[in-house]
Enzyme design. Structure first.
Site, mmCIF file in Angstrom:
data_model
loop_
_atom_site.group_PDB
_atom_site.id
_atom_site.type_symbol
_atom_site.label_atom_id
_atom_site.label_comp_id
_atom_site.label_asym_id
_atom_site.label_seq_id
_atom_site.Cartn_x
_atom_site.Cartn_y
_atom_site.Cartn_z
ATOM 1 N N ASP A 72 -15.747 -36.947 -2.697
ATOM 2 C CA ASP A 72 -16.224 -37.962 -1.759
ATOM 3 C C ASP A 72 -17.008 -37.220 -0.687
ATOM 4 O O ASP A 72 -16.638 -36.104 -0.305
ATOM 5 C CB ASP A 72 -15.058 -38.732 -1.147
ATOM 6 C CG ASP A 72 -15.544 -39.984 -0.436
ATOM 7 O OD1 ASP A 72 -16.542 -40.584 -0.895
ATOM 8 O OD2 ASP A 72 -14.959 -40.379 0.587
ATOM 9 N N SER A 73 -18.083 -37.835 -0.229
ATOM 10 C CA SER A 73 -18.918 -37.137 0.745
ATOM 11 C C SER A 73 -19.608 -38.137 1.642
ATOM 12 O O SER A 73 -19.620 -39.336 1.372
ATOM 13 C CB SER A 73 -19.968 -36.289 0.013
ATOM 14 O OG SER A 73 -20.744 -37.107 -0.833
ATOM 15 N N GLY A 156 -30.085 -40.636 -0.259
ATOM 16 C CA GLY A 156 -29.242 -40.971 0.898
ATOM 17 C C GLY A 156 -29.905 -40.654 2.226
ATOM 18 O O GLY A 156 -31.055 -41.023 2.476
ATOM 19 N N HIS A 183 -23.292 -29.174 1.863
ATOM 20 C CA HIS A 183 -21.847 -29.429 1.864
ATOM 21 C C HIS A 183 -21.295 -29.452 0.434
ATOM 22 O O HIS A 183 -20.286 -28.843 0.134
ATOM 23 C CB HIS A 183 -21.594 -30.756 2.573
ATOM 24 C CG HIS A 183 -22.440 -31.902 2.071
ATOM 25 N ND1 HIS A 183 -23.809 -31.790 1.914
ATOM 26 C CD2 HIS A 183 -22.143 -33.136 1.636
ATOM 27 C CE1 HIS A 183 -24.291 -32.927 1.444
ATOM 28 N NE2 HIS A 183 -23.298 -33.759 1.268
ATOM 29 N N ARG A 184 -22.007 -30.138 -0.482
ATOM 30 C CA ARG A 184 -21.517 -30.262 -1.867
ATOM 31 C C ARG A 184 -21.595 -28.913 -2.582
ATOM 32 O O ARG A 184 -20.687 -28.541 -3.312
ATOM 33 C CB ARG A 184 -22.318 -31.331 -2.623
ATOM 34 C CG ARG A 184 -21.679 -31.722 -3.959
ATOM 35 C CD ARG A 184 -22.317 -32.945 -4.586
ATOM 36 N NE ARG A 184 -22.260 -34.089 -3.709
ATOM 37 C CZ ARG A 184 -23.257 -34.538 -2.955
ATOM 38 N NH1 ARG A 184 -24.446 -33.953 -2.997
ATOM 39 N NH2 ARG A 184 -23.090 -35.567 -2.165
HETATM 40 P P1 IMP Z 1 -20.327 -40.627 -2.332
HETATM 41 O O1 IMP Z 1 -19.748 -39.258 -2.172
HETATM 42 O O2 IMP Z 1 -20.953 -40.826 -3.661
HETATM 43 O O3 IMP Z 1 -19.338 -41.691 -1.955
HETATM 44 O O4 IMP Z 1 -21.554 -40.699 -1.321
HETATM 45 C C1 IMP Z 1 -21.460 -41.280 -0.067
HETATM 46 C C2 IMP Z 1 -22.792 -41.434 0.630
HETATM 47 O O5 IMP Z 1 -22.944 -40.339 1.526
HETATM 48 C C3 IMP Z 1 -24.039 -41.431 -0.227
HETATM 49 O O6 IMP Z 1 -24.349 -42.711 -0.703
HETATM 50 C C4 IMP Z 1 -25.085 -40.984 0.803
HETATM 51 O O7 IMP Z 1 -25.456 -42.067 1.604
HETATM 52 C C5 IMP Z 1 -24.296 -40.012 1.654
HETATM 53 N N1 IMP Z 1 -24.465 -38.632 1.161
HETATM 54 C C6 IMP Z 1 -23.521 -37.822 0.594
HETATM 55 N N2 IMP Z 1 -24.049 -36.619 0.275
HETATM 56 C C7 IMP Z 1 -25.353 -36.685 0.628
HETATM 57 C C8 IMP Z 1 -26.434 -35.740 0.525
HETATM 58 O O8 IMP Z 1 -26.336 -34.612 0.009
HETATM 59 N N3 IMP Z 1 -27.626 -36.188 0.994
HETATM 60 C C9 IMP Z 1 -27.808 -37.415 1.541
HETATM 61 N N4 IMP Z 1 -26.858 -38.313 1.639
HETATM 62 C C10 IMP Z 1 -25.618 -37.956 1.199
#
Ligand code: IMP
Length: 203
Positions: A72-73, A156, A183-184
């Protein structure tokens, strides 16, 4: 020798590609939701990235019996008390797209000087091993929110996120470079070491 199987609990193609590439040198059979005919839906309703990643990894590993990786991010903006945070994907409302989320973020920060635009991307990745534990790693990347979108790469909030060591937004960076500093990317490199240590003991 039978290879250890690892299930990626994400249907998002970009992430599957990124994680598979990173783990390519390990003797693992990497499975995706499609290989199992889909996964149980898990409501990401926790207040932290770590909570959501752990919940998802645990639920999916319980339902499938597979060693499962979930992440999750999102983005935290200091002056907004950590918003959009765990609501990053749906910041501007249910079903909001990236452009709407970015517009709302700019509106909330309108007129704020650079020192009040500090932010960080955060990522939590959980590995759930049936009959064992849930392991958790995190990666952060600090930056600043731009006054307007710049660049057309990434996804994003990338066009608004300035990576200060080079003064460019994530959307302006070469994808390989973004993966090295993001971060990822940081969390995934820890996952690589974790998997090597706990799933693939030497010899
Ligand atoms: P999830 O981890 O798929 O739930 O992502 C959550 C949301 O965080 C995404 O839809 C983006 O809006 C934002 N996000 C997470 N990582 C990134 C990134 O590396 N770049 C830009 N947006 C991010």
């Amino acid at each position: 020798m039978t290879m250890k199987r690892l299930l990626l609990a994400t249907g998002y193609r970009g992430k599957i590609k990124e994680i598979t590439a990173l783990l390519a040198t390990l003797p693992l059979e990497v499975l995706t939701p499609a290989d199992l005919g889909g996964l149980p839906a898990v409501n990401e309703d926790q207040e932290t990235f770590a909570g959501n990643a752990a919940k998802k990894a645990y639920r999916v590993s319980r339902a499938t019996g597979e060693i499962t990786l979930a992440d999750d991010s999102g983005l935290e903006v200091e002056a907004l008390g950590g918003l959009p945070g765990v609501r990053s994907a749906r910041f501007a409302g249910p079903g909001a797209d990236d452009a709407a989320n970015n517009r709302l973020l700019l509106k909330l920060l309108a007129g704020r000087p650079p020192r009040e635009r500090r932010a960080r991307f955060r990522c939590a990745i959980a590995l759930s091993v049936p009959g064992d534990k849930i392991y958790l790693v995190r990666g952060d990347c600090p930056g600043r929110i731009a006054e307007e979108p710049r660049g057309d790469g990434g996804f994003g909030y990338d066009p608004l996120f300035i990576y200060e060591p080079v003064g460019l937004t994530f959307a302006q960076l070469d994808p390989g470079f973004k993966n090295r500093v993001s971060h990822r990317g940081r969390a995934l490199r820890q996952v690589y070491r974790l998997i090597k240590t706990i799933l693939l003991p030497a010899g």
